[in-house]
Design a protein around this motif. Sequence first.
Motif, PDB file in Angstrom:
ATOM      1  N   THR A  54      -8.804  -4.462  -2.499  1.00  0.00           N
ATOM      2  CA  THR A  54      -7.648  -3.823  -1.874  1.00  0.00           C
ATOM      3  C   THR A  54      -6.476  -4.784  -1.788  1.00  0.00           C
ATOM      4  O   THR A  54      -5.326  -4.401  -2.006  1.00  0.00           O
ATOM      5  CB  THR A  54      -7.993  -3.323  -0.455  1.00  0.00           C
ATOM      6  OG1 THR A  54      -8.528  -4.417   0.288  1.00  0.00           O
ATOM      7  CG2 THR A  54      -9.002  -2.202  -0.499  1.00  0.00           C
ATOM      8  N   GLY A  55      -6.751  -6.057  -1.479  1.00  0.00           N
ATOM      9  CA  GLY A  55      -5.684  -7.031  -1.337  1.00  0.00           C
ATOM     10  C   GLY A  55      -4.954  -7.300  -2.649  1.00  0.00           C
ATOM     11  O   GLY A  55      -3.732  -7.419  -2.675  1.00  0.00           O
ATOM     12  N   TYR A  97      -0.280  -6.968  -6.035  1.00  0.00           N
ATOM     13  CA  TYR A  97       0.335  -6.641  -7.323  1.00  0.00           C
ATOM     14  C   TYR A  97       1.578  -5.781  -7.113  1.00  0.00           C
ATOM     15  O   TYR A  97       2.632  -6.034  -7.697  1.00  0.00           O
ATOM     16  CB  TYR A  97      -0.691  -5.916  -8.186  1.00  0.00           C
ATOM     17  CG  TYR A  97      -0.171  -5.526  -9.546  1.00  0.00           C
ATOM     18  CD1 TYR A  97      -0.048  -4.184  -9.902  1.00  0.00           C
ATOM     19  CD2 TYR A  97       0.201  -6.491 -10.463  1.00  0.00           C
ATOM     20  CE1 TYR A  97       0.435  -3.826 -11.136  1.00  0.00           C
ATOM     21  CE2 TYR A  97       0.694  -6.142 -11.711  1.00  0.00           C
ATOM     22  CZ  TYR A  97       0.802  -4.797 -12.051  1.00  0.00           C
ATOM     23  OH  TYR A  97       1.282  -4.436 -13.266  1.00  0.00           O
ATOM     24  N   ALA A  98       1.449  -4.779  -6.240  1.00  0.00           N
ATOM     25  CA  ALA A  98       2.607  -3.927  -5.967  1.00  0.00           C
ATOM     26  C   ALA A  98       3.743  -4.749  -5.380  1.00  0.00           C
ATOM     27  O   ALA A  98       4.904  -4.601  -5.774  1.00  0.00           O
ATOM     28  CB  ALA A  98       2.207  -2.807  -5.000  1.00  0.00           C
ATOM     29  N   LEU A  99       3.425  -5.644  -4.463  1.00  0.00           N
ATOM     30  CA  LEU A  99       4.469  -6.415  -3.805  1.00  0.00           C
ATOM     31  C   LEU A  99       5.084  -7.448  -4.733  1.00  0.00           C
ATOM     32  O   LEU A  99       6.262  -7.759  -4.632  1.00  0.00           O
ATOM     33  CB  LEU A  99       3.892  -7.124  -2.568  1.00  0.00           C
ATOM     34  CG  LEU A  99       3.483  -6.210  -1.418  1.00  0.00           C
ATOM     35  CD1 LEU A  99       2.736  -6.995  -0.358  1.00  0.00           C
ATOM     36  CD2 LEU A  99       4.703  -5.535  -0.804  1.00  0.00           C
ATOM     37  N   LEU A 107      -4.663  -5.315  -5.266  1.00  0.00           N
ATOM     38  CA  LEU A 107      -3.843  -4.149  -5.620  1.00  0.00           C
ATOM     39  C   LEU A 107      -2.532  -4.179  -4.853  1.00  0.00           C
ATOM     40  O   LEU A 107      -1.445  -4.011  -5.417  1.00  0.00           O
ATOM     41  CB  LEU A 107      -4.602  -2.859  -5.320  1.00  0.00           C
ATOM     42  CG  LEU A 107      -5.803  -2.549  -6.216  1.00  0.00           C
ATOM     43  CD1 LEU A 107      -6.472  -1.259  -5.773  1.00  0.00           C
ATOM     44  CD2 LEU A 107      -5.371  -2.441  -7.674  1.00  0.00           C
ATOM     45  N   ALA A 108      -2.636  -4.409  -3.554  1.00  0.00           N
ATOM     46  CA  ALA A 108      -1.426  -4.441  -2.743  1.00  0.00           C
ATOM     47  C   ALA A 108      -0.521  -5.591  -3.164  1.00  0.00           C
ATOM     48  O   ALA A 108       0.699  -5.426  -3.282  1.00  0.00           O
ATOM     49  CB  ALA A 108      -1.796  -4.561  -1.265  1.00  0.00           C
ATOM     50  N   LEU A 146      -7.467  -9.726   4.594  1.00  0.00           N
ATOM     51  CA  LEU A 146      -6.373  -9.158   3.805  1.00  0.00           C
ATOM     52  C   LEU A 146      -5.085  -9.979   3.841  1.00  0.00           C
ATOM     53  O   LEU A 146      -4.497 -10.242   2.795  1.00  0.00           O
ATOM     54  CB  LEU A 146      -6.089  -7.720   4.259  1.00  0.00           C
ATOM     55  CG  LEU A 146      -6.927  -6.661   3.572  1.00  0.00           C
ATOM     56  CD1 LEU A 146      -6.579  -5.290   4.137  1.00  0.00           C
ATOM     57  CD2 LEU A 146      -6.682  -6.677   2.071  1.00  0.00           C
ATOM     58  N   THR A 169      -0.072 -12.593  -4.001  1.00  0.00           N
ATOM     59  CA  THR A 169       1.351 -12.334  -4.278  1.00  0.00           C
ATOM     60  C   THR A 169       1.988 -13.591  -4.848  1.00  0.00           C
ATOM     61  O   THR A 169       2.731 -13.536  -5.832  1.00  0.00           O
ATOM     62  CB  THR A 169       2.087 -11.913  -2.992  1.00  0.00           C
ATOM     63  OG1 THR A 169       1.338 -10.915  -2.346  1.00  0.00           O
ATOM     64  CG2 THR A 169       3.467 -11.402  -3.319  1.00  0.00           C
ATOM     65  N   ILE A 229       6.851  -4.715   4.148  1.00  0.00           N
ATOM     66  CA  ILE A 229       5.399  -4.554   4.018  1.00  0.00           C
ATOM     67  C   ILE A 229       4.733  -5.904   3.817  1.00  0.00           C
ATOM     68  O   ILE A 229       3.662  -6.194   4.361  1.00  0.00           O
ATOM     69  CB  ILE A 229       5.055  -3.616   2.852  1.00  0.00           C
ATOM     70  CG1 ILE A 229       5.586  -2.227   3.160  1.00  0.00           C
ATOM     71  CG2 ILE A 229       3.560  -3.583   2.599  1.00  0.00           C
ATOM     72  CD1 ILE A 229       5.201  -1.172   2.156  1.00  0.00           C
ATOM     73  N   TYR A 230       5.397  -6.796   3.090  1.00  0.00           N
ATOM     74  CA  TYR A 230       4.852  -8.142   2.900  1.00  0.00           C
ATOM     75  C   TYR A 230       4.709  -8.846   4.242  1.00  0.00           C
ATOM     76  O   TYR A 230       3.689  -9.456   4.537  1.00  0.00           O
ATOM     77  CB  TYR A 230       5.789  -8.917   1.965  1.00  0.00           C
ATOM     78  CG  TYR A 230       5.337 -10.308   1.652  1.00  0.00           C
ATOM     79  CD1 TYR A 230       6.075 -11.410   2.076  1.00  0.00           C
ATOM     80  CD2 TYR A 230       4.180 -10.539   0.918  1.00  0.00           C
ATOM     81  CE1 TYR A 230       5.661 -12.699   1.780  1.00  0.00           C
ATOM     82  CE2 TYR A 230       3.762 -11.831   0.624  1.00  0.00           C
ATOM     83  CZ  TYR A 230       4.514 -12.904   1.050  1.00  0.00           C
ATOM     84  OH  TYR A 230       4.116 -14.179   0.767  1.00  0.00           O
TER      85      TYR A 230
END
Lengths: 274, 312, 413
Positions: free
Chosen positions: A85-86, A91-93, A88-89, A148, A156, A104-105
Motif C-alpha cells: 500500500t505504501g 508512486y502517486a505522490l 502505491l501511494a 506507512l 517517495t 497528502i504527503y
Amino acid sequence: MLKPWQTALYQALLAATTLVMLYPVLIMVLSAFKTTGEIYASPFALPAAWSLQNVATIWRETRFLTYLGNSILVTVTSIAVMLATGTLAAYALARYTFRGNEAIYLFFLSGLMVPLKLAIIPLFIELKTLDLLDNRLGLILVYAAMGLPSTVFIMTGFLKTVPAELEEAARIDGASEARILARIMLPLSRPALVIAGIHNAVPIWNDFFFPLVLIQSDHAKTLPQGLTVFMGEFSTDWGVLFAGLTLSALPLTVVYVLLSRQFIAGLTSGAVKG
Amino acid sequence: MGARSLTTMSPRLRRTLWIAALLAPAVLLLATIVVTPILSAFVYAFYKWQGLARVGFAGLENFRLILFQPPFSTWTYNAFLHNIIVFVALMVVQNGTAFFLAAALSKGLRLHRFHQVSLFLPVILSTVIIGFLWKLFLNPLFGLVNQTLIAVGLASWAQPWLGQPSTALGSLILVNAWHWVGFPTLVYLAGMQRIPREILEAAEIDGAGEWTRLRRVVWPLVAPSTTIVVILTFIGAFNWFELPYIMSGLEGSPFHTTDVLGLYFYRTAFGTVSSGLQDFGRGNALAVLIFLFILAVSAWWIRLLRRREIDL
Amino acid sequence: MKALLPRLGAAVLLAASFGHQAIAAELTFWSWRQEDRAVYQEIIADFNKLHPDVKIKFEAFEPTTYNTILSTALAGGKGPDLIQARAYGGLEAFAKPGYLLALDKTMVPELDNFSADALAAESMREDGKVYAVPFATQSMVVLYNKDTFKSHALQPPETWDDLIAAAKMFKGMGMMAFANGTATAWQNEVLMGGIAPSFYGREFNADLVAGKATFEDKRFVDALTKLTELKEYLPTGFTGVDYPTMQQLFISGRAAMIVAGSFEIANFRKQNPKLDIGVMPGPAPTKGAPRLVSLFVDGGYAINAKTPYKDDAIKFIRYTATPRFGDLFSNKLGNVSPIKGVKIEDGLLAEVAKVNASSAPYVMLVNFRYQEPTGSALIQTGVQKMMAGQATPAQVGAEVTKGIAAYYKPFQK
C-alpha cells in the motif's frame, strides 16, 4: 583509483567498526549460556559451563515455537501490506502532480511524528468495535499502518529520483500506467523497498508493547511478548532473556544476510541502467 | 447519455481514478488505525483526568501547566534541550560516521560484504538487549570500559559513566550511534551506488583526489539520501524513548540529566510504578505540543532539503 | 411465527431469573507478579478445596506495562474479574473512575482481620470505602550477610556509630560495606526509607500531615545529612551502580549490607539459597533510642465493578482475607501478610514482622503520591542529587516542600 594509504585507511575504518560492532554481539551470545549471577560476576569471560539451561527454561515456560511462528506471521504480513500500500501511494505522490499532493504527503508524514502508544486507549476501543482484539490480524493492521509513514517517505524520496525519460519513452511506446509502475518503477526501487522494509521490520519484530496490550490469548502471542514473562518486578532473569533475545535475533539476521545479496544486486542494476 | 465504459472515459477522469486507486488503500489504513485514535487522544488533552476518569473540561489548562508552571515546565524545557543535543550529536557522530562508512563500503574493497553485514547486525537486535548489554559495559565496578581503562594504565579515566550528569547523556548517544549507524550507512550506500561511474571517473581525470571527490561530487549527489537520513534522525531524536528508558529509567537519571521528551511523555501519560502518578490530560497535551513542533520543523526541513536536491 | 417470539422471550426471561449472575465460567485474575505465578496456582487450588465450583485463571503481566494494560482493558470494557491492585495513590487511580467494586463489612466480614491503617491504604480518601483486600506489608530495612558478620566476630550494629565502625572495618579490609547505589531513581527513596525514620522520629509524620512541619524541618534535614555520611561506604562509583547491580553485589556476598525493602528477601533467597540473610532496622541515633523502619502496604486484591461473576469473585476475595490464605501467602511467597492471626513459619520473615512493630509510615508513598509532582518523584531526584554532591540536604528539603506545597494545603502558608 585509490592511493594505497587511502585504501588502508578505509580498510582500517571498516575493520575497527566491525570489531566494535561484533564484540558486544559476541558477549550477548556468550551470556545466553550463563546464569544471571554469572553474567554479573564474570560478564566478559567465557561461560564456566556451556549450559543450555536457559534455553531449556524458555522451552519449558513459554510456547516458544508458537510465539516464533506468530512473530514471523505478523511481521511478514505487516511488512507486505505496508510495502504494497505504501509503495502505491508513494508512486502517486512522487510521479504525478495533482492538487493536494503536498497535503497528502504531509498527512502521511505526520503519522511519523506522534507515538501511537499515546492513542492506545482509543485504538483499543476502536479495535474492539471492529472485533479485531486478541487477534493477529488486528496487530498486523496496527503495524502496517504504523509503518506507512516511513515507507511513503522513503519510497517517495527514491521514486522521485527516477529520470523522467524512462517514463516518457514507455508512454510513447503505448504502455499503460500500470505497466510502467510494474515493469519500470518497481524493479528500480528494490533497494528502497529493502530499506523501508528493514527500517520497519526490526521494530515490529522486537516490539512487545502492542502485543501485551492487544493480545491476551496464549496461542496468538508473539515472541518478545512471550519473553516478557522473565521480567519480574524485582528481578529479571537476564540469562534467560539473553538466550531468548539471541534466538529471537536469528531469523532477522538470516533474512538480512540473504537480502544483502539482493541489495547489492539491485543497486548495481540501478546504476547501470541510469 | 448511457454509462461510459472505462475506455471511453476522458483521460483526465481515468488519471484521477488511477491516482485515487493508488492512494486509497494507504490513506484508508492510516486514517483508520492511526489518525482517528490520535485525534481522539488529542481531544483528551483538553480535559482534566484523574487516573483514567475524565473529571471535567480543562480548556488550555494542561497546556499551560506544561509550558509555564514549574516544576512541569522546568521538566519540559530540560527534556526539550536534551532532545536537541541528541539530534545534533547524532547527526554529527552517527550520520557523519555513516557517510564515511558508506564511502568505504562503496569501493568494493576486499571483505566489504562481511563488513556490510556485521555493521548492520546491531540494527537487528532488540533495544532491550542492547541497553542492558551496554549498561554492563559501562558498569563502574566491573564494566569492560572501566576495566580496559584500568588495564592500560588510564585508571583515572574510569568513572561511573551513567551516573554523572557530564557523561550520562553522551554515553547514551554513543550507544544509540552504535545501535543504529548501520541504517544511515545503508541509505547512503544506496545513494552512492546510484552515482554513475562516469561522473566519478571524469572528476578523477580532472585531478580531483579522493577527499575532493567525496566533498564535491559524492556528497551533493547523495542529497536524496541525506534528506531521508536527516528527517528520520530528527523525528527519531524527538521520539527517542526505548534506549533511555532501559539505560536511565523513566525519570532520566541521574536527576533528569538524561530526560527526554519521550520519557517525560510516557511517565506523564502512563505514570511510573515507583514514583509518579499518571496525568492523562497533561500527557496528551504534551504529545500535542511535541507533534506540532515536529510537524512544523519537518515540513520546513523537507521543503529546504527538497529544494537542495533539485538545485544539486 | 408471531406467537413464537413472545413465547421465546418469556422463556429467556424465565431462565435468566433463575440466577442473579451468569453461569460460572472462568474468572480472570490479573497481576504483575510474574515471579509468583506458580504459587498462585497453589493458592487457587487451595481455594478450590473450599469452593470447587469456582474456576479462576491467573494471568501475570510485565510489571512496568501492567498499569497500561489494565487501564486500557478496563477503559475498553474488557477488564479481568479479579484485579491485583496497588495501594494509596495507585489504588485511587483505578477506584476513582469506578472500575472497582466497593467492599464493606456485610459483603466481606473478614475485613475485620485487618488494622485500620492497612484498610486505609486500600481505600479511597474521598468516600472512605475499601476497594481492595490488602495482601502484604513491606518495610524498608537493612539486610546484612550473617556469615560475613560472624566471620569477623561482629554483632549487627545498633547505633549509628556502631554502623559506621562496622562499615569502616569492612572498607579497611577491601570489602564493600554497603551494596547501595543511586543510579536507579526509586532506590534513593528506599535508602531514605531505611535510614531516615530513626532520625526524624515517630512524630514527624503526624506533624507533616497536620501541617506543623514541612520537609524543611530540622529533623528531616538532619536525617538526610546522615545519608550523606554513608557515601564513603558505598561502592566506588556508586552514582553509576544501578538496581540489578546492587542486588547482585549483595547476593554474591561481595557487600556486607544493603538498605533494601523486605520484598528483596524472597528474590535474594531464590538466587542464592546459601545466603544467610539477617534483617535489622536502620540504626538508632543514640543507644536506646527507637529504631524505626518505613512501613507500607504493598497492594490488594480487588473486584472489577462490572464483573458478571460478582458472587464468585466475592467468595475469592473473602478467602484472601482469611488467616488460612495469609499463612499460605506468607510462607510460600516470603512476604508479611497483614492479616491478624497469621502464623509465620519462616524465621527470617518472623524477624521482619517483629521489626515492623517499630515503624513509621513510608512517608512519601503513604501521604504524597496522590498528585503530581509526587513526593516520591521529588525525593528520589533530591536524594540522588544530594548523594552526587550536587545539592545540600537543606536544598533537597526545600525543593521537596516547594513541589508538594503547590497542591498540599497544610504546606501552604
